[in-house]
Design a protein around this motif. Structure first.
Motif, short mmCIF file in Angstrom:
data_model
loop_
_atom_site.label_atom_id
_atom_site.label_comp_id
_atom_site.label_asym_id
_atom_site.label_seq_id
_atom_site.Cartn_x
_atom_site.Cartn_y
_atom_site.Cartn_z
N LYS A 181 -23.31 2.24 -3.89
CA LYS A 181 -23.64 2.60 -5.27
C LYS A 181 -25.00 3.29 -5.31
O LYS A 181 -25.91 2.94 -4.52
CB LYS A 181 -23.71 1.35 -6.14
CG LYS A 181 -22.39 0.61 -6.32
CD LYS A 181 -22.63 -0.64 -7.16
CE LYS A 181 -21.37 -1.44 -7.37
NZ LYS A 181 -21.61 -2.68 -8.15
N ASN A 216 -14.82 3.82 -4.84
CA ASN A 216 -14.89 5.20 -5.30
C ASN A 216 -13.77 5.49 -6.31
O ASN A 216 -12.62 5.09 -6.10
CB ASN A 216 -14.76 6.15 -4.10
CG ASN A 216 -15.24 7.54 -4.40
OD1 ASN A 216 -16.40 7.73 -4.79
ND2 ASN A 216 -14.39 8.54 -4.23
N ASN A 262 -23.41 6.19 -5.33
CA ASN A 262 -22.76 7.36 -4.75
C ASN A 262 -21.29 7.43 -5.15
O ASN A 262 -20.60 6.42 -5.24
CB ASN A 262 -22.86 7.33 -3.22
CG ASN A 262 -24.29 7.40 -2.73
OD1 ASN A 262 -25.17 7.85 -3.45
ND2 ASN A 262 -24.53 6.94 -1.52
N GLU A 263 -20.83 8.65 -5.37
CA GLU A 263 -19.40 8.91 -5.56
C GLU A 263 -19.04 10.16 -4.78
O GLU A 263 -19.85 11.09 -4.66
CB GLU A 263 -19.07 9.11 -7.05
CG GLU A 263 -19.20 7.85 -7.89
CD GLU A 263 -18.76 8.07 -9.33
OE1 GLU A 263 -18.30 9.19 -9.64
OE2 GLU A 263 -18.88 7.12 -10.13
N TYR A 264 -17.85 10.16 -4.21
CA TYR A 264 -17.40 11.30 -3.42
C TYR A 264 -16.14 11.88 -4.06
O TYR A 264 -15.23 11.14 -4.44
CB TYR A 264 -17.11 10.89 -1.98
CG TYR A 264 -18.33 10.39 -1.23
CD1 TYR A 264 -19.21 11.29 -0.63
CD2 TYR A 264 -18.61 9.03 -1.13
CE1 TYR A 264 -20.34 10.85 0.04
CE2 TYR A 264 -19.72 8.58 -0.45
CZ TYR A 264 -20.59 9.49 0.13
OH TYR A 264 -21.71 9.05 0.79
N THR A 265 -16.10 13.18 -4.19
CA THR A 265 -14.91 13.86 -4.68
C THR A 265 -14.49 14.90 -3.65
O THR A 265 -15.32 15.43 -2.91
CB THR A 265 -15.17 14.56 -6.03
OG1 THR A 265 -16.25 15.49 -5.88
CG2 THR A 265 -15.53 13.53 -7.10
N LEU A 272 -19.03 5.52 3.90
CA LEU A 272 -17.83 5.11 3.19
C LEU A 272 -16.82 4.51 4.17
O LEU A 272 -16.89 4.73 5.39
CB LEU A 272 -17.20 6.27 2.42
CG LEU A 272 -16.57 7.44 3.16
CD1 LEU A 272 -15.72 8.28 2.21
CD2 LEU A 272 -17.60 8.35 3.80
N VAL A 313 -17.92 2.77 -1.26
CA VAL A 313 -19.11 3.59 -1.08
C VAL A 313 -20.34 2.82 -1.52
O VAL A 313 -20.25 1.80 -2.22
CB VAL A 313 -19.02 4.92 -1.88
CG1 VAL A 313 -17.84 5.75 -1.41
CG2 VAL A 313 -18.90 4.62 -3.39
N GLN A 322 -12.03 8.12 -7.07
CA GLN A 322 -10.90 8.96 -6.65
C GLN A 322 -10.03 8.21 -5.64
O GLN A 322 -10.46 7.88 -4.53
CB GLN A 322 -11.41 10.27 -6.02
CG GLN A 322 -10.29 11.25 -5.71
CD GLN A 322 -10.81 12.62 -5.30
OE1 GLN A 322 -12.00 12.91 -5.46
NE2 GLN A 322 -9.94 13.46 -4.79
N ARG A 362 -7.88 -1.22 -2.76
CA ARG A 362 -8.72 -1.62 -3.89
C ARG A 362 -8.58 -3.10 -4.23
O ARG A 362 -9.58 -3.77 -4.54
CB ARG A 362 -8.36 -0.78 -5.13
CG ARG A 362 -9.24 -1.07 -6.36
CD ARG A 362 -8.90 -0.12 -7.49
NE ARG A 362 -7.50 -0.26 -7.88
CZ ARG A 362 -6.81 0.66 -8.55
NH1 ARG A 362 -7.41 1.78 -8.92
NH2 ARG A 362 -5.55 0.47 -8.87
#
Length: 237
Positions: free
Chosen positions: A114, A202, A116-119, A174, A112, A204, A179
């Motif tokens: 930065k 991210n 920003n974070e998505y849940t 995204l 994503v 999660q 990873r």
């Protein structure tokens, strides 16, 4: 006469070591997917290292070829290779190949922009986003099923590097990625230096995907799979 027998005996002794070191070759096709696989990586990647170790223990010699992923799949299904690797388990259901025991794990998630974070509690919560994927790659089964049903919208790239740049340039919010692959590319690919401060992984995790070999659905493929699986159980469990 005695001299002839001495020469013959010497020739037999000379050829015995060569006969002893002759091993059956297993032809495997793979892709450039660092740090797991890569022609120029140390030991050709962490996955190839494990695969070679298992085949060595089984008395087999690994012969590895690297091709772009879609071409690798085509070459495998054309019968040019004994196996293709690494694959997720869903590949076996798609292609009716013989899936080995798992020998490694791939942590899958989203990169994503930065900060920003998505849940989400379920994948459908991401239905409003354009999500980057790589052409020909399998993801999680749940994700791919939602894409097939057009619940999730995807943006297709030729490789992970392109998706990193797309996120950095805000063309997509995204992209799905392993990873370890993301961390390797950001640390080693000079073409991504400009994106280093813009893109992150991210927190999660989407899921941990086990990695497998996909063998030909033949009698030989079944035999090679059994030999490989036996060593995986002994070495990696």
């Amino acid at each position: 006469m005695q001299r002839r027998w001495s020469i013959l005996f010497f020739l037999i002794l000379f050829t015995l070591p060569q006969i002893g070191y002759s091993r059956e070759k297993v032809r495997v096709v793979s892709l450039e997917w660092p740090p797991y696989t890569g022609e120029r990586l140390p030991e050709q990647g962490t996955s190839i290292k494990l695969i070679r170790q298992a085949f060595d223990a089984a008395g087999l010699e690994l012969e590895i070829t690297f091709e772009p992923w879609n071409r690798a799949l085509f070459s495998f299904h054309s019968g040019e290779f004994d196996a293709v690797a690494p694959v997720y388990s869903s590949r076996g259901k798609e292609s009716s190949c013989l899936i080995s025991k798992p020998f490694q794990v791939s942590p899958l998630g989203f990169i994503v922009l930065k900060p920003n974070e998505y849940t989400w509690s379920k994948l459908e919560d991401l239905a409003g986003f354009h999500i980057g994927i790589v052409n020909g790659y399998s993801n999680t089964r749940a994700f791919d099923e939602l894409v097939a049903r057009k619940v999730l919208t995807v943006d297709v790239a030729n490789d992970d590097r392109t998706n990193i740049l797309k996120v950095a340039w805000m063309r997509i919010p995204l992209a799905i990625m392993d990873r370890n692959v993301f961390q390797y590319l950001m640390a080693h690919d000079k073409r991504l230096k400009s994106a280093a401060n813009d893109v992150g992984f991210n927190p999660q995790i989407l899921g941990e995907q086990e990695l497998f070999l996909c063998f030909q659905p033949t009698q030989k493929g079944a035999r090679l799979k059994a030999l490989f699986d036996e060593q995986v159980t002994k070495l990696f469990k």
